[in-house]
Design a protein around this motif. Structure first.
Motif, PDB file in Angstrom:
ATOM      1  N   UNK A 192      -4.111   3.477   2.483  1.00  0.00           N
ATOM      2  CA  UNK A 192      -4.196   4.071   1.154  1.00  0.00           C
ATOM      3  C   UNK A 192      -3.336   3.215   0.240  1.00  0.00           C
ATOM      4  N   UNK A 193      -3.868   2.614  -0.820  1.00  0.00           N
ATOM      5  CA  UNK A 193      -5.292   2.534  -1.135  1.00  0.00           C
ATOM      6  C   UNK A 193      -5.992   1.559  -0.199  1.00  0.00           C
ATOM      7  N   UNK A 194      -7.280   1.371  -0.438  1.00  0.00           N
ATOM      8  CA  UNK A 194      -8.072   0.519   0.434  1.00  0.00           C
ATOM      9  C   UNK A 194      -7.674  -0.938   0.409  1.00  0.00           C
ATOM     10  N   UNK A 195      -7.255  -1.432  -0.731  1.00  0.00           N
ATOM     11  CA  UNK A 195      -6.862  -2.833  -0.860  1.00  0.00           C
ATOM     12  C   UNK A 195      -5.415  -2.958  -0.411  1.00  0.00           C
ATOM     13  N   UNK A 196      -5.213  -3.451   0.798  1.00  0.00           N
ATOM     14  CA  UNK A 196      -3.879  -3.532   1.394  1.00  0.00           C
ATOM     15  C   UNK A 196      -3.511  -4.981   1.622  1.00  0.00           C
ATOM     16  N   UNK A 198       0.868  -1.173   0.000  1.00  0.00           N
ATOM     17  CA  UNK A 198       0.000   0.000   0.000  1.00  0.00           C
ATOM     18  C   UNK A 198       0.908   1.228   0.000  1.00  0.00           C
ATOM     19  N   UNK A 199       0.322   2.401  -0.103  1.00  0.00           N
ATOM     20  CA  UNK A 199       1.114   3.622   0.018  1.00  0.00           C
ATOM     21  C   UNK A 199       1.410   3.926   1.483  1.00  0.00           C
ATOM     22  N   UNK A 200       0.412   3.697   2.346  1.00  0.00           N
ATOM     23  CA  UNK A 200       0.593   3.959   3.775  1.00  0.00           C
ATOM     24  C   UNK A 200      -0.488   3.259   4.583  1.00  0.00           C
ATOM     25  N   UNK A 201      -0.126   2.931   5.812  1.00  0.00           N
ATOM     26  CA  UNK A 201      -1.049   2.380   6.799  1.00  0.00           C
ATOM     27  C   UNK A 201      -0.978   3.305   8.009  1.00  0.00           C
ATOM     28  N   UNK A 202      -2.128   3.733   8.506  1.00  0.00           N
ATOM     29  CA  UNK A 202      -2.211   4.625   9.655  1.00  0.00           C
ATOM     30  C   UNK A 202      -2.993   3.923  10.745  1.00  0.00           C
ATOM     31  N   UNK A 203      -2.461   3.916  11.963  1.00  0.00           N
ATOM     32  CA  UNK A 203      -3.215   3.360  13.080  1.00  0.00           C
ATOM     33  C   UNK A 203      -3.324   4.407  14.192  1.00  0.00           C
ATOM     34  N   UNK A 204      -4.501   4.440  14.811  1.00  0.00           N
ATOM     35  CA  UNK A 204      -4.773   5.321  15.941  1.00  0.00           C
ATOM     36  C   UNK A 204      -5.306   4.426  17.057  1.00  0.00           C
ATOM     37  N   UNK A 205      -4.643   4.440  18.207  1.00  0.00           N
ATOM     38  CA  UNK A 205      -5.016   3.557  19.304  1.00  0.00           C
ATOM     39  C   UNK A 205      -6.177   4.183  20.082  1.00  0.00           C
ATOM     40  N   UNK A 248       2.734   4.156   9.022  1.00  0.00           N
ATOM     41  CA  UNK A 248       3.729   3.215   8.508  1.00  0.00           C
ATOM     42  C   UNK A 248       3.745   3.327   6.987  1.00  0.00           C
ATOM     43  N   UNK A 249       4.882   3.748   6.413  1.00  0.00           N
ATOM     44  CA  UNK A 249       4.954   3.817   4.949  1.00  0.00           C
ATOM     45  C   UNK A 249       4.753   2.433   4.331  1.00  0.00           C
ATOM     46  N   UNK A 250       4.098   2.370   3.191  1.00  0.00           N
ATOM     47  CA  UNK A 250       3.924   1.107   2.491  1.00  0.00           C
ATOM     48  C   UNK A 250       5.274   0.457   2.217  1.00  0.00           C
ATOM     49  N   UNK A 251       5.323  -0.862   2.346  1.00  0.00           N
ATOM     50  CA  UNK A 251       6.548  -1.601   2.072  1.00  0.00           C
ATOM     51  C   UNK A 251       7.551  -1.614   3.203  1.00  0.00           C
ATOM     52  N   UNK A 252       7.280  -0.909   4.313  1.00  0.00           N
ATOM     53  CA  UNK A 252       8.221  -0.890   5.433  1.00  0.00           C
ATOM     54  C   UNK A 252       8.071  -2.162   6.258  1.00  0.00           C
ATOM     55  N   UNK A 253       9.191  -2.849   6.501  1.00  0.00           N
ATOM     56  CA  UNK A 253       9.166  -4.061   7.323  1.00  0.00           C
ATOM     57  C   UNK A 253       8.826  -3.685   8.764  1.00  0.00           C
TER      58      UNK A 253
END
Length: 142
Positions: free
Chosen positions: A124-128, A70-77, A102-107
């Motif tokens: 982003x995008x929705x399909x991760x 994905x381009x990015x994953x965002x988490x809010x606790x 978390x940037x997409x592709x980051x381990x």
């Protein structure tokens, strides 16, 4: 209405309202979480996904190193805490009110969670897609 905003064309995004009572939690990619879709992926034509992840039990073992396509994953606790480690050596325990992008592709590797963790997750995008990977050099698998 013609779909324009101050002379610009409005993006193809539909209004959506997600009521908790109408969106049940379901099983998903992690056996210790259940997931509630918030309708955003359908409303944005797949440009963005939003879901709530809630612990069924606390983690019994780390997820193992992985990346997300994905381009990015965002988490809010929203509640509880989650402990994560990243390919650059960062290790964090994030709790209620904390956020992680978390940037997409980051381990990264999810190490532990509280038994009551609840997280709002956007991608982003929705399909991760999630892809297991080797740990970064100098890191262990779990």
């Amino acid at each position: 209405m013609d779909g324009s905003v101050a002379g610009a064309t409005r993006p193809e995004i539909k209004l959506t309202v997600s009521n908790k009572a109408d969106q049940p939690f379901v099983k998903g990619r992690r056996k210790f979480f259940r997931y509630r879709d918030l309708g955003v992926q359908a409303a944005t034509g797949g440009k963005l996904r939003a879901q709530v992840m809630e612990a069924i039990t606390g983690m019994t073992e780390p997820t193992g190193w992985h990346t997300h396509q994905c381009e990015a994953q965002f988490i809010y606790i929203l509640k509880g805490w989650v402990e994560l480690e990243f390919e650059d050596g960062t290790r964090t325990r994030s709790g209620q009110g904390d956020a992680v992008l978390i940037p997409g592709g980051m381990k990264h590797n999810e190490i532990a969670t509280s038994d009551d963790v609840e997280i709002l997750e956007l991608s982003i995008p929705g399909d991760m897609a999630t892809k297991p990977c080797d740990p970064p050099q100098g890191q262990s698998q779990g």
